[in-house]
Design a protein around this motif. Structure first.
Motif, PDB file in Angstrom:
ATOM      1  N   PRO A 107      19.627 -12.644 -39.492  1.00 37.85           N
ATOM      2  CA  PRO A 107      18.398 -13.448 -39.630  1.00 37.85           C
ATOM      3  C   PRO A 107      17.430 -12.881 -40.656  1.00 37.85           C
ATOM      4  O   PRO A 107      16.663 -13.615 -41.271  1.00 37.85           O
ATOM      5  N   ASP A 108      17.461 -11.581 -40.856  1.00 37.00           N
ATOM      6  CA  ASP A 108      16.610 -10.923 -41.854  1.00 37.00           C
ATOM      7  C   ASP A 108      17.542 -10.207 -42.836  1.00 37.00           C
ATOM      8  O   ASP A 108      17.995  -9.085 -42.576  1.00 37.00           O
ATOM      9  N   LEU A 109      17.832 -10.856 -43.954  1.00 32.33           N
ATOM     10  CA  LEU A 109      18.824 -10.307 -44.879  1.00 32.33           C
ATOM     11  C   LEU A 109      18.334  -9.032 -45.568  1.00 32.33           C
ATOM     12  O   LEU A 109      19.127  -8.127 -45.838  1.00 32.33           O
ATOM     13  N   GLU A 112      18.983  -6.321 -43.192  1.00 35.04           N
ATOM     14  CA  GLU A 112      20.422  -6.064 -43.135  1.00 35.04           C
ATOM     15  C   GLU A 112      20.872  -5.215 -44.313  1.00 35.04           C
ATOM     16  O   GLU A 112      21.691  -4.303 -44.157  1.00 35.04           O
ATOM     17  N   CYS A 113      20.340  -5.474 -45.491  1.00 31.79           N
ATOM     18  CA  CYS A 113      20.698  -4.674 -46.663  1.00 31.79           C
ATOM     19  C   CYS A 113      20.246  -3.224 -46.488  1.00 31.79           C
ATOM     20  O   CYS A 113      20.994  -2.287 -46.801  1.00 31.79           O
ATOM     21  N   ARG A 114      19.068  -3.032 -45.962  1.00 33.97           N
ATOM     22  CA  ARG A 114      18.576  -1.671 -45.726  1.00 33.97           C
ATOM     23  C   ARG A 114      19.405  -0.979 -44.649  1.00 33.97           C
ATOM     24  O   ARG A 114      19.700   0.232 -44.741  1.00 33.97           O
ATOM     25  N   ARG A 115      19.779  -1.731 -43.619  1.00 35.08           N
ATOM     26  CA  ARG A 115      20.608  -1.170 -42.541  1.00 35.08           C
ATOM     27  C   ARG A 115      21.957  -0.704 -43.103  1.00 35.08           C
ATOM     28  O   ARG A 115      22.445   0.378 -42.752  1.00 35.08           O
ATOM     29  N   TYR A 116      22.542  -1.502 -43.991  1.00 29.08           N
ATOM     30  CA  TYR A 116      23.851  -1.159 -44.541  1.00 29.08           C
ATOM     31  C   TYR A 116      23.782   0.111 -45.375  1.00 29.08           C
ATOM     32  O   TYR A 116      24.642   0.993 -45.261  1.00 29.08           O
ATOM     33  N   ARG A 153      21.813  -5.399 -51.686  1.00 30.14           N
ATOM     34  CA  ARG A 153      20.808  -6.452 -51.734  1.00 30.14           C
ATOM     35  C   ARG A 153      21.486  -7.820 -51.761  1.00 30.14           C
ATOM     36  O   ARG A 153      22.698  -7.926 -51.904  1.00 30.14           O
ATOM     37  N   GLU A 154      20.670  -8.878 -51.658  1.00 29.46           N
ATOM     38  CA  GLU A 154      21.146 -10.248 -51.858  1.00 29.46           C
ATOM     39  C   GLU A 154      21.342 -10.505 -53.346  1.00 29.46           C
ATOM     40  O   GLU A 154      20.591  -9.988 -54.173  1.00 29.46           O
ATOM     41  N   LYS A 155      22.320 -11.330 -53.660  1.00 31.28           N
ATOM     42  CA  LYS A 155      22.558 -11.649 -55.068  1.00 31.28           C
ATOM     43  C   LYS A 155      23.061 -13.083 -55.190  1.00 31.28           C
ATOM     44  O   LYS A 155      23.951 -13.504 -54.455  1.00 31.28           O
ATOM     45  N   ALA A 156      22.470 -13.845 -56.118  1.00 29.52           N
ATOM     46  CA  ALA A 156      22.973 -15.186 -56.433  1.00 29.52           C
ATOM     47  C   ALA A 156      24.225 -15.050 -57.291  1.00 29.52           C
ATOM     48  O   ALA A 156      24.288 -14.200 -58.187  1.00 29.52           O
ATOM     49  N   LEU A 157      25.212 -15.881 -57.024  1.00 30.65           N
ATOM     50  CA  LEU A 157      26.486 -15.817 -57.742  1.00 30.65           C
ATOM     51  C   LEU A 157      26.464 -16.755 -58.939  1.00 30.65           C
ATOM     52  O   LEU A 157      25.930 -17.862 -58.871  1.00 30.65           O
ATOM     53  N   THR A 158      27.061 -16.326 -60.024  1.00 31.51           N
ATOM     54  CA  THR A 158      27.083 -17.122 -61.248  1.00 31.51           C
ATOM     55  C   THR A 158      28.157 -18.203 -61.173  1.00 31.51           C
ATOM     56  O   THR A 158      29.102 -18.096 -60.388  1.00 31.51           O
ATOM     57  N   ARG A 179      25.370 -17.367 -52.494  1.00 33.96           N
ATOM     58  CA  ARG A 179      24.739 -16.053 -52.444  1.00 33.96           C
ATOM     59  C   ARG A 179      25.603 -15.097 -51.623  1.00 33.96           C
ATOM     60  O   ARG A 179      26.413 -15.523 -50.791  1.00 33.96           O
ATOM     61  N   ALA A 180      25.421 -13.817 -51.868  1.00 26.05           N
ATOM     62  CA  ALA A 180      26.159 -12.799 -51.130  1.00 26.05           C
ATOM     63  C   ALA A 180      25.297 -11.558 -50.987  1.00 26.05           C
ATOM     64  O   ALA A 180      24.327 -11.366 -51.724  1.00 26.05           O
ATOM     65  N   ILE A 181      25.660 -10.714 -50.026  1.00 26.59           N
ATOM     66  CA  ILE A 181      25.123  -9.363 -49.943  1.00 26.59           C
ATOM     67  C   ILE A 181      26.119  -8.451 -50.640  1.00 26.59           C
ATOM     68  O   ILE A 181      27.326  -8.540 -50.396  1.00 26.59           O
ATOM     69  N   THR A 182      25.636  -7.592 -51.506  1.00 24.62           N
ATOM     70  CA  THR A 182      26.519  -6.687 -52.228  1.00 24.62           C
ATOM     71  C   THR A 182      25.932  -5.282 -52.299  1.00 24.62           C
ATOM     72  O   THR A 182      24.718  -5.117 -52.382  1.00 24.62           O
TER      73      THR A 182
END
Length: 264
Positions: A107-109, A112-116, A153-158, A179-182
């Motif tokens: 729910p909070d991306l 989630e990125c910081r947790r990872y 972080r979140e990233k928009a895909l090309t 979008r993805a988390i990478t």
């Protein structure tokens, strides 16, 4: 950076698998960074064979995947969690609780990125990071213009990435999540060893830019030139545009550290 040229894509994948196996045998608690995609399927098939045929033990290692799509659950047929379960996790003796992927449904991306990132640090950092390369030179989902010190972080895909990944979504780029988390480029560079596999004629031009061109955020794989211990394993087709091809062949044929891998 070292470049190793194998005769074909199967032998390239087997060589990568043998390098992973050697690291895992030397350190059973190895923290592995894992990648997905069609190129990696051959590596995982080789690792499964080594597990079944030679007893390669995954029981106390930990794994962290590079990325996961945002907006599809872990049990979605096209999630990277499903991919990893199918191609590796369910076929070796890795403990499920030691396998990690970002949660694309969190729910909070941002959290989630910081947790990872925190989980990677708590595990002691990644010991060996497997990588492929995208058609535009990205590693993970670090698309062109990604900061070279970026973190998870979140990233928009090309559009080119959507097109490249469309076969996993029935051939329809419109069906691929946008979008993805990478893991970030900086996260990847923190790994103690990086091992990139590149095969096929379609990757030859971008590989040459990544390995022999300038370090630039337009080709995020070029940042691997900064890594103190990075090997790039390629097949003959992917090596076609490399200017230093004769030198790379000489190094692999003569350096003692590669003696046990020659003939793989």
């Amino acid at each position: 950076m070292e470049v190793i040229i194998a005769p074909d894509r199967h032998k390239a994948a087997l060589l990568v698998a043998r390098i992973v196996a050697k690291e895992l045998r030397a350190d059973p608690r190895l923290v592995l960074g894992l990648a997905t995609g069609r190129t990696m399927e051959r590596v995982y098939a080789c690792l499964v064979d080594l597990h079944r045929g030679e007893g390669l033990d995954f029981s106390v290692c930990s794994t962290f995947n590079l990325d996961e799509y945002i907006g599809i659950p872990a049990d979605h047929p096209c999630s990277y969690r499903r991919y990893m379960d199918e191609h590796l996790f369910a076929q070796v003796n890795v403990a499920p609780g030691r396998t990690h992927l970002p949660d694309g449904m969190a729910p909070d991306l941002g959290a989630e990125c910081r947790r990872y990132e925190s989980l990677i640090q708590a595990a002691g950092g990644i010991g060996l990071q497997l990588l492929g390369i995208g058609s535009d030179g990205h590693i993970g989902f670090n698309e062109p213009l990604s900061a070279l010190r970026s973190r998870t972080r979140e990233k928009a895909l090309t559009p080119s990435t959507l097109e490249q990944n469309a076969p996993m979504f029935g051939g329809d780029p419109a069906a691929v999540p946008r979008r993805a988390i990478t893991m970030g480029v900086g996260t990847i560079l923190d790994s103690r060893r990086c091992l990139m596999l590149v095969t096929g004629e379609s990757k030859a031009a971008i590989l040459a830019k990544a390995v022999e061109g300038p370090i630039t955020s337009m080709v995020t794989a070029s940042a691997l030139q900064l890594h103190p211990r990075c090997q790039v394993v390629v097949d003959e087709e992917a090596a076609a545009h490399l200017q230093g091809i004769d030198y790379y062949r000489w190094i692999f044929a003569n350096e003692p550290e590669w003696a046990e891998f020659r003939g793989a």
